[in-house]
Design a protein around this motif. Structure first.
Motif, short mmCIF file in Angstrom:
data_model
loop_
_atom_site.label_atom_id
_atom_site.label_comp_id
_atom_site.label_asym_id
_atom_site.label_seq_id
_atom_site.Cartn_x
_atom_site.Cartn_y
_atom_site.Cartn_z
N ASN A 156 9.29 -12.65 4.13
CA ASN A 156 10.42 -12.76 5.06
C ASN A 156 10.94 -11.38 5.45
O ASN A 156 11.15 -11.09 6.63
CB ASN A 156 11.57 -13.55 4.42
N VAL A 157 11.16 -10.54 4.46
CA VAL A 157 11.74 -9.21 4.71
C VAL A 157 10.84 -8.38 5.62
O VAL A 157 11.31 -7.75 6.57
CB VAL A 157 11.98 -8.48 3.37
N THR A 158 9.54 -8.38 5.34
CA THR A 158 8.64 -7.57 6.15
C THR A 158 8.55 -8.09 7.57
O THR A 158 8.49 -7.30 8.53
CB THR A 158 7.24 -7.51 5.53
N LYS A 159 8.54 -9.41 7.74
CA LYS A 159 8.40 -9.97 9.09
C LYS A 159 9.70 -9.82 9.89
O LYS A 159 9.66 -9.59 11.10
CB LYS A 159 7.96 -11.42 9.01
N TYR A 160 10.86 -9.95 9.24
CA TYR A 160 12.12 -9.64 9.93
C TYR A 160 12.11 -8.18 10.37
O TYR A 160 12.58 -7.84 11.46
CB TYR A 160 13.31 -9.89 8.99
N GLY A 161 11.56 -7.31 9.53
CA GLY A 161 11.49 -5.89 9.89
C GLY A 161 10.65 -5.64 11.12
O GLY A 161 11.01 -4.82 11.97
N VAL A 162 9.52 -6.32 11.23
CA VAL A 162 8.66 -6.16 12.40
C VAL A 162 9.37 -6.62 13.67
O VAL A 162 9.27 -5.98 14.72
CB VAL A 162 7.32 -6.92 12.21
N VAL A 163 10.10 -7.73 13.58
CA VAL A 163 10.87 -8.21 14.74
C VAL A 163 11.92 -7.19 15.14
O VAL A 163 12.04 -6.84 16.33
CB VAL A 163 11.52 -9.58 14.44
N ALA A 164 12.67 -6.68 14.17
CA ALA A 164 13.73 -5.72 14.47
C ALA A 164 13.17 -4.44 15.07
O ALA A 164 13.71 -3.89 16.05
CB ALA A 164 14.52 -5.39 13.20
N LEU A 165 12.07 -3.96 14.51
CA LEU A 165 11.44 -2.74 15.02
C LEU A 165 10.99 -2.95 16.46
O LEU A 165 11.20 -2.09 17.33
CB LEU A 165 10.26 -2.38 14.13
#
Length: 281
Positions: A156-165
């Motif tokens: 979850n954390v890594t994929k939220y990060g990709v969206v935010a980036l």
């Protein structure tokens, strides 16, 4: 990018699954593709299959969780094709323990592959795309789990990060002639549940996901949904269309739309609770 023929793409995680589907769709559109994967055997098979269609493709093995290997892969891409227009940050791994079970190793692996390789990919390939002033596109694979926290914590954390980036860079890179898209797939027929087959030795042993009848019901359901999921080649065609149209979000289906709407409703409810209050000064 309305005209893809003759352009050059670099695709990570391209030996199988979504990455291969994207490579196939781009190659069919006349794009020259450098396929990148950690699994040499899968990479060789993918390159051979595409080469048999007379596509202009090549392969480079790299562990994208290591920045130096990703940089060397970029150098090989330029040496082979001269330039690059499209970056597809697709490599990803699943797994990782839940609260009380996770380990530093599993977090470092997930963060390295799912998030930091995207950061480094943009850092390394962005200037290469800018250098020829012909425009380009960056596509990064997140997940529906980048919009609703429905899986394990590290994923979850890594994929939220990709969206935010991706959301932040879309505005920043547009004046530089680079479009930015984020791919948020649902259940796709890939080997994501078997990511440990490519776990680098340096991470040692990480927590294992229970399998078979002993696996948690949610894990069993996820595996079944993925095994019966959407064809990766269809996803590749969506990505090709998304690149041509500079889509900000690329979704694969509407299955999870109600859950995302519910999340937004919860966020709005949080604002509603304080709407008529005056903050203390």
């Amino acid at each position: 990018m309305h005209q893809l023929e003759g352009k050059v793409a670099f695709v990570t995680g391209a030996g199988s699954g979504i990455g291969l589907g994207i490579a196939q769709a781009l190659a069919a559109a006349g794009v020259k593709v450098m396929l990148c994967d950690i699994d040499q055997a899968a990479l060789d098979t993918a390159v051979a299959g595409l080469s048999a269609t007379n596509a202009d493709v090549a392969g480079v093995r790299a562990d994208v969780s290591l920045k130096d290997e990703l940089r060397k892969a970029a150098e090989e891409t330029i040496a082979r094709f001269g330039k690059v227009h499209i970056l597809v940050n697709n490599a990803g791994v699943g797994g990782g323990g839940g609260y009380g079970d996770w380990t530093d190793a599993s977090w470092n692996w997930a963060l390295g592959v799912n998030l930091m390789s995207v950061v480094w990919g943009i850092e390394i390939f962005g200037p290469l795309i800018e250098s020829h002033a012909e425009g380009g596109q960056i596509v990064s694979t997140a997940s529906i789990a980048g919009l609703i926290a429905a899986t394990g914590p590290s994923y979850n954390v890594t994929k939220y990060g990709v969206v935010a980036l991706s959301e932040g860079l879309r505005t920043d890179l547009a004046p530089r002639g680079i479009g930015v898209s984020v791919l948020c797939p649902g259940f796709i027929r890939t080997q994501i549940m078997d990511s440990r087959r490519n776990l680098p030795e340096r991470f040692g042993t990480i927590e294992q996901m229970s399998e078979g009848a002993e696996a948690p019901e949610l894990v069993q359901q996820a595996r079944a949904a993925i095994e019966n999921g959407i064809d990766p080649r269809y996803v590749g065609e969506l990505v090709r269309e998304g690149i041509e149209g500079n889509w900000d979000y690329i979704f694969t289906d509407t299955q999870f739309e109600p859950f995302i709407e519910a999340r937004f409703a919860n966020i709005k409810a949080g604002f509603d609770r304080i709407r008529d209050r005056t903050p203390a000064r």
